[in-house]
Design an enzyme around this catalytic site. Structure first.
Site, PDB file in Angstrom:
ATOM      1  N   GLY A 337     100.414  22.036  75.598  1.00  0.00           N
ATOM      2  CA  GLY A 337     100.690  21.762  76.997  1.00  0.00           C
ATOM      3  C   GLY A 337     100.008  20.484  77.430  1.00  0.00           C
ATOM      4  O   GLY A 337     100.566  19.662  78.157  1.00  0.00           O
ATOM      5  N   MET A 339      96.084  17.941  76.353  1.00  0.00           N
ATOM      6  CA  MET A 339      94.902  17.769  75.512  1.00  0.00           C
ATOM      7  C   MET A 339      93.842  17.005  76.280  1.00  0.00           C
ATOM      8  O   MET A 339      94.105  15.938  76.829  1.00  0.00           O
ATOM      9  CB  MET A 339      95.265  17.037  74.215  1.00  0.00           C
ATOM     10  CG  MET A 339      94.059  16.753  73.321  1.00  0.00           C
ATOM     11  SD  MET A 339      93.216  18.271  72.811  1.00  0.00           S
ATOM     12  CE  MET A 339      91.579  17.641  72.487  1.00  0.00           C
ATOM     13  N   GLU A 340      92.619  17.554  76.273  1.00  0.00           N
ATOM     14  CA  GLU A 340      91.534  17.095  77.127  1.00  0.00           C
ATOM     15  C   GLU A 340      90.774  15.889  76.582  1.00  0.00           C
ATOM     16  O   GLU A 340      89.538  15.825  76.712  1.00  0.00           O
ATOM     17  CB  GLU A 340      90.544  18.243  77.364  1.00  0.00           C
ATOM     18  CG  GLU A 340      89.808  18.757  76.134  1.00  0.00           C
ATOM     19  CD  GLU A 340      90.510  19.858  75.367  1.00  0.00           C
ATOM     20  OE1 GLU A 340      89.858  20.514  74.530  1.00  0.00           O
ATOM     21  OE2 GLU A 340      91.718  20.077  75.616  1.00  0.00           O
ATOM     22  N   ASN A 341      91.450  14.919  75.995  1.00  0.00           N
ATOM     23  CA  ASN A 341      90.753  13.734  75.503  1.00  0.00           C
ATOM     24  C   ASN A 341      89.940  13.108  76.631  1.00  0.00           C
ATOM     25  O   ASN A 341      90.438  12.912  77.739  1.00  0.00           O
ATOM     26  CB  ASN A 341      91.757  12.704  74.985  1.00  0.00           C
ATOM     27  CG  ASN A 341      92.802  13.311  74.080  1.00  0.00           C
ATOM     28  OD1 ASN A 341      92.496  13.853  73.033  1.00  0.00           O
ATOM     29  ND2 ASN A 341      94.055  13.224  74.501  1.00  0.00           N
ATOM     30  N   HIS A 373      92.769  22.846  84.247  1.00  0.00           N
ATOM     31  CA  HIS A 373      92.263  23.261  82.933  1.00  0.00           C
ATOM     32  C   HIS A 373      91.695  22.064  82.172  1.00  0.00           C
ATOM     33  O   HIS A 373      90.574  22.121  81.641  1.00  0.00           O
ATOM     34  CB  HIS A 373      93.401  23.903  82.140  1.00  0.00           C
ATOM     35  CG  HIS A 373      93.021  24.402  80.783  1.00  0.00           C
ATOM     36  ND1 HIS A 373      92.927  25.738  80.481  1.00  0.00           N
ATOM     37  CD2 HIS A 373      92.730  23.748  79.627  1.00  0.00           C
ATOM     38  CE1 HIS A 373      92.585  25.878  79.207  1.00  0.00           C
ATOM     39  NE2 HIS A 373      92.463  24.675  78.662  1.00  0.00           N
ATOM     40  N   GLU A 374      92.447  20.978  82.135  1.00  0.00           N
ATOM     41  CA  GLU A 374      92.005  19.823  81.357  1.00  0.00           C
ATOM     42  C   GLU A 374      90.811  19.134  81.998  1.00  0.00           C
ATOM     43  O   GLU A 374      89.891  18.683  81.291  1.00  0.00           O
ATOM     44  CB  GLU A 374      93.159  18.830  81.184  1.00  0.00           C
ATOM     45  CG  GLU A 374      94.406  19.410  80.535  1.00  0.00           C
ATOM     46  CD  GLU A 374      94.126  20.189  79.269  1.00  0.00           C
ATOM     47  OE1 GLU A 374      93.278  19.756  78.469  1.00  0.00           O
ATOM     48  OE2 GLU A 374      94.762  21.244  79.071  1.00  0.00           O
ATOM     49  N   HIS A 377      87.566  20.759  81.182  1.00  0.00           N
ATOM     50  CA  HIS A 377      87.068  20.417  79.845  1.00  0.00           C
ATOM     51  C   HIS A 377      86.207  19.155  79.838  1.00  0.00           C
ATOM     52  O   HIS A 377      85.447  18.939  78.883  1.00  0.00           O
ATOM     53  CB  HIS A 377      88.243  20.189  78.886  1.00  0.00           C
ATOM     54  CG  HIS A 377      88.763  21.421  78.238  1.00  0.00           C
ATOM     55  ND1 HIS A 377      87.954  22.327  77.587  1.00  0.00           N
ATOM     56  CD2 HIS A 377      90.039  21.896  78.101  1.00  0.00           C
ATOM     57  CE1 HIS A 377      88.703  23.301  77.087  1.00  0.00           C
ATOM     58  NE2 HIS A 377      89.968  23.064  77.386  1.00  0.00           N
ATOM     59  N   GLU A 396      88.031  27.161  75.535  1.00  0.00           N
ATOM     60  CA  GLU A 396      89.352  27.415  76.095  1.00  0.00           C
ATOM     61  C   GLU A 396      89.368  28.582  77.073  1.00  0.00           C
ATOM     62  O   GLU A 396      90.094  28.543  78.074  1.00  0.00           O
ATOM     63  CB  GLU A 396      90.365  27.646  74.965  1.00  0.00           C
ATOM     64  CG  GLU A 396      90.520  26.464  74.024  1.00  0.00           C
ATOM     65  CD  GLU A 396      90.997  25.194  74.731  1.00  0.00           C
ATOM     66  OE1 GLU A 396      91.444  25.269  75.895  1.00  0.00           O
ATOM     67  OE2 GLU A 396      90.916  24.114  74.113  1.00  0.00           O
TER      68      GLU A 396
END
Length: 941
Positions: A337, A339-341, A373-374, A377, A396
């Protein structure tokens, strides 16, 4: 880490130590590791007089003969910095391949004397040096580099192996150089390409998805989460194109310095892209996407909500956002969905873009929760990182839980704190009630190979993790939970101290309580006898005959934080600390009723004596509003699952739906719909189906009429967020069961659109159900029209709705054609292929077709379509299985593909277990279910 993105080498190493050392702090928080596991999880903190130090993972178990046969890196080397240059080619070469070239310098410290260097490398063609070796080595700060004896790629464990003539010296620093070529494939992992059409011209994006173990596909690296380092990244690209990374971009090159684990490094280069930007709280926020998407305003909502969500988390963590900018980019092809880069979050288009004229309220909610959510992180997962993947649930599960808090802050009228029950908790309880489930936290030695790691990205990790953290925050209060979390970024005090400071009385320490929820799988069913006040607990299993082969030191008993109300009184609390107990206050008088687990705050199910069940059913029938709305949903969900586990009669579960003809709230209706869907799955090919349809038609007709009136004959949108959801339920159930006027309504809207394709008047909230209903009622003309609109859709959420609706047709040949399209990325993107197959399998006509398709094409799917969604694919195409024949097919599939199951092996075991449970349930319940539905529909509707 100090505010800002550009940091010195020394500061970078300090951040490494702080971030990885926070594992100890998390242990103090007591939501992580049992003391019994500590011997396996002690970080090695070598003393050094060098410029910095870091924490290394433990050595791998000694079963393999050579170190390169281990999947875990040895504890001999620690990276300090990477200097990586990548040059992607967005045009194919003479062989028709898209490639990238690059070179890397990694500076590392020798922690223990060794004559071997192991560094991860996968699917990279390394260029040999003049000496014929695949790398070159030099010493730093006066150290002398030994000569290279032998170098090779160890494919099974994905290493570049370098044997040395003499040992590296402990405490010395070295630099390893590699030059390489890789394929810029469309496999959605590592450094890969994404394609889309713009004005008839194909555009190519070069982007990354490193998590969990694909950074090694982009450049050689020490690809483990504890191996944080400072990264200097250079991306070569034409000056008229857009390039992004974790740091700020500078014209033709991207160069920056940042500290993170390998899987959070990110790069994007696109031939055509645009952005909207703002500066909430002095942080530069930019939303990137295709030019047309930005021009249409599809990034505006994400930009509007990023600022408030960042503000919420800064207050929640009591720490400023650790970076100077937040780039967020929507990609046409993306496996997850989002990605928390750090500093460059990558998303699927549906998770970041929102068009108010075409997207539904569900699309809007998805965007808000994924962004939340991201961003969560950025602190928990990036600034602080678990040392190994066995505790992925912390990253997560935590981000999933607090994403609802952040979204609730950004959209306070949505009741997001309640919707977590439906979106996360109810569903995962079905998975965790299987004997093949797994604990939240695993032993390190049980998570070694890349496929072991990938399998952990499941609903247990995300949703159960969120559920138990929500439970913790409830019994110690959200305020205290937030204070305890401040330790993660401020290192001030532990959760224990926060509990003591606020006077929270607990029967044991937080750690002792939570270990039972984290270190053993499953959850309890609590049975309350309201005649005596006696309470018991036992491990809840959907199939009581299944064998639990996973031992637990806690013998599958839990410390259960119970909440309850009696006859509508005030909420009370009680701790169930043993297998049995008695609470006299739970003994009822003849006119009293009791409901436990208020608002489903606890992760457990509740059963009652038959007298209390009857009182609850009576209360639902006479004045259901006296029971809190979440508990009305809980009573339904518990009863249906207890019936599947043979703890109550199935007809009792069905009776919990009788009050729905008076219910208009979303949560009870949605819960009932999901549970009755299980009956559809089991009986839609039998004589039960018609009578079940008649019963649901009777129950949903008042709801259909309620929304017809509320919306002024379907001309308005309900004001309330959950009312908008329940309007969809009303139309979907009414059309599928033949409520008068429903099918004519949906097919009429669809035909109106077919006659004027440029003017779609269907409400965005209703599109999914209208499209599906019309395509199911229609034929090839409706299907071909929807396919044409899907291929021409410029809004990702609109494409998703059409993609799902195309699976609703009742024409087998159209479903087979659609399945074949799933193998052609020009028709169905690789990221959507498995979900489309699952949608087709959800159609009773499509289910056997989808199962045959998966079996016939399994090798192709495994080799060409990535690995994250295979578990969902297996679960999705087999969820209707309930016969001995189907069970034997599953067993045969397991035997035929034993060497290629990879990330789907756990899901296959769960499917086998679920199929066996379905077989037993159908055999035991079919006759009484048929009789009950007949009795409830014997009078005219």
């Amino acid at each position: 880490m100090g505010k800002g993105f550009y940091i010195s080498k020394a500061l970078g190493i300090v951040c490494v130590v702080a971030a990885i050392g926070a594992v100890a702090t998390i242990i103090a928080l007591s939501v992580v590791y049992a003391q019994e596991k500590s011997k396996n999880e002690e970080a090695l903190l070598p003393s050094t007089s060098g410029p910095g130090a870091t924490t290394l993972p433990p050595t791998t178990p000694s079963a393999p003969k050579e170190l390169w046969d281990h999947y875990r890196l040895p504890d001999t080397l620690a990276p300090l910095t990477y200097n990586v240059t990548l040059w992607p080619r967005l045009e194919p070469n003479e062989h028709g391949l898209y490639i990238f070239t690059g070179h890397s310098k990694v500076v590392f410290r020798c922690v223990k004397e060794t004559d071997l260097i192991l560094i991860h490398s996968n699917k990279l063609n390394l260029t040999a040096s003049e000496g014929g070796h695949l790398a070159t080595l030099k010493g730093l700060d006066g150290a002398t580099a030994p000569g290279l004896k032998k170098t090779w790629l160890e494919v099974p464990t994905e290493y570049l192996v370098i044997q040395l003539d003499s040992p590296l010296q402990a405490g010395s620093w070295y630099e390893l150089f590699t030059d390489f070529v890789g394929e810029l494939a469309d496999d959605l992992g590592g450094f890969y390409r994404s394609e889309y059409m713009e004005d008839g011209v194909k555009k190519v994006v070069a982007t990354t998805q490193m998590q969990p173990t694909d950074a090694r596909k982009a450049f050689p690296c020490f690809d483990e989460p504890a191996m944080k380092a400072v990264f200097h990244m250079t991306l070569i690209h034409p000056s008229d194109t857009v390039a992004l990374s974790n740091g700020m971009n500078h014209g033709k090159y991207i160069q920056q310095m940042y500290v993170c684990e390998c899987f959070c490094a990110a790069l994007c280069w696109t031939q055509t892209s645009a952005h909207v930007s703002g500066r909430p709280s002095f942080v530069l926020v930019r939303i990137w996407a295709r030019k047309k998407a930005i021009a249409e305003g599809q990034g505006d909502y994400a930009l509007e909500k990023t600022g408030p969500i960042l503000t919420f988390f800064e207050n929640y963590y009591k720490s400023k956002y650790p970076l100077s900018k937040s780039d967020q980019i929507a990609l046409p092809d993306f496996s997850a969905g989002a990605m928390e880069n750090w500093g460059l979050i990558t998303y699927r288009e549906t998770a970041l873009l929102y068009n108010p004229h075409a997207s539904s309220n569900g699309d809007k909610e998805w965007v808000a929760t994924v962004i939340s959510h991201e961003l969560a992180h950025m602190w928990f997962g990036n600034l602080v990182t678990t040392r190994w993947w066995n505790d992925l649930w912390l990253n997560e599960g935590f981000a999933t839980y607090v994403s609802y808090l952040g979204a609730n802050y950004a959209e306070p009228t949505w009741n997001m704190k309640d919707l977590i029950v439906l979106n996360e908790i109810v569903g995962v309880m079905g998975v965790d009630a299987l004997a093949s489930s797994h604990p939240l936290s695993s032993k390190e030695e049980d998570v070694q190979r890349p496929e072991d790691i990938s399998q952990l990205f499941d609903s247990i990790t995300y949703s159960k993790g969120a559920a138990v953290l929500r439970m913790l925050s409830e019994f110690i209060t959200e305020k205290v939970f937030s204070e305890g979390l401040a330790v993660i970024v401020t290192f001030e005090y532990s959760c224990h101290q926060a509990v003591d400071k606020n006077g929270i009385k607990l029967p044991h320490t937080v750690e002792v309580i939570m270990n039972r929820w984290i270190l053993q799988m499953g959850f309890p069913v609590v049975t309350i006898d309201t005649k005596t006040g006696r309470i018991t607990q036992k491990h809840f299993l959907l199939d009581p005959e299944s064998v639990v082969e996973t031992p637990s030191e806690f013998k599958y008993e839990w410390f259960v934080p119970m909440t309850w109300i009696k006859t509508g009184g005030v909420e009370q609390q009680y701790w169930l600390l043993n297998k049995e107990a008695t609470n006299a206050e739970m003994a009822l008088g003849v006119n009293d009723w009791l409901v436990a687990n208020i608002d489903m705050k606890g992760f457990y199910r509740v059963n009652y004596d038959s007298e209390n069940w009857e009182r609850l059913l009576n209360k639902l029938s006479t004045k259901h509003q006296d029971i809190p709305v979440i508990n009305r949903a809980q009573i339904i969900d518990d009863a249906f699952n207890l019936a599947r586990a043979k703890m109550v009669n199935t007809t009792l579960a069905l009776r919990t739906t009788k009050f729905l003809d008076k219910e208009v709230e979303y949560m009870p209706w949605e819960t009932a719909s999901r549970n009755l869907n299980y009956f559809f799955l089991m009986f839609d090919r039998s004589e039960v189906y018609g009578h079940m349809q008649a019963y649901i038609k009777k129950q949903v007709t008042p709801l259909f009429n309620h929304f017809k009136e509320l919306t002024a004959n379907w001309t308005k949108i309900p004001d309330n967020h959950t009312d908008q959801y329940n309007q969809v339920n009303a139309i979907s159930l009414a059309c599928s069961t033949g409520v008068e006027g429903c099918k004519e309504l949906t097919t009429g809207w669809f035909k109106e659109w077919m006659s004027d394709p440029a003017n779609n008047k269907i409400s965005p909230n209703l599109k999914t159900t209208v499209y599906c209903s019309a395509i199911a009622a229609g034929g090839v003309d409706e299907w071909d029209f929807a396919w044409s609109m899907f291929k021409n859709a410029t809004i990702a959420s609109e494409a998703d709705k059409l993609m799902y609706a195309l699976s609703c047709t009742k024409q087998p040949w159209l479903l087979n054609r659609y399945l074949e399209y799933c193998l052609d990325p020009t028709k169905i993107r690789k990221q959507d292929a498995t979900s489309t197959v699952v949608s087709i399998a959800g159609n009773p006509i499509g289910q056997p077709l989808a199962w045959d398709f998966v079996r016939a094409n399994w090798d192709h799917i495994v080799n060409d379509y990535g690995g994250f969604s295979f578990g969902g694919l297996i679960s999705g195409v087999t969820k209707r299985f309930s016969s001995e024949f189907e069970y034997k097919q599953l067993v045969q599939f397991k035997e035929d593909n034993a060497g290629s199951l990879g990330t789907s092996s756990a899901a296959l075991e769960q499917s086998l277990e679920r199929t066996k449970a379905n077989m037993n349930w159908v055999a035991m319940n079919k006759d009484q279910v048929l009789e009950w539905f007949i009795s409830e529909t014997s009078s005219p509707v």
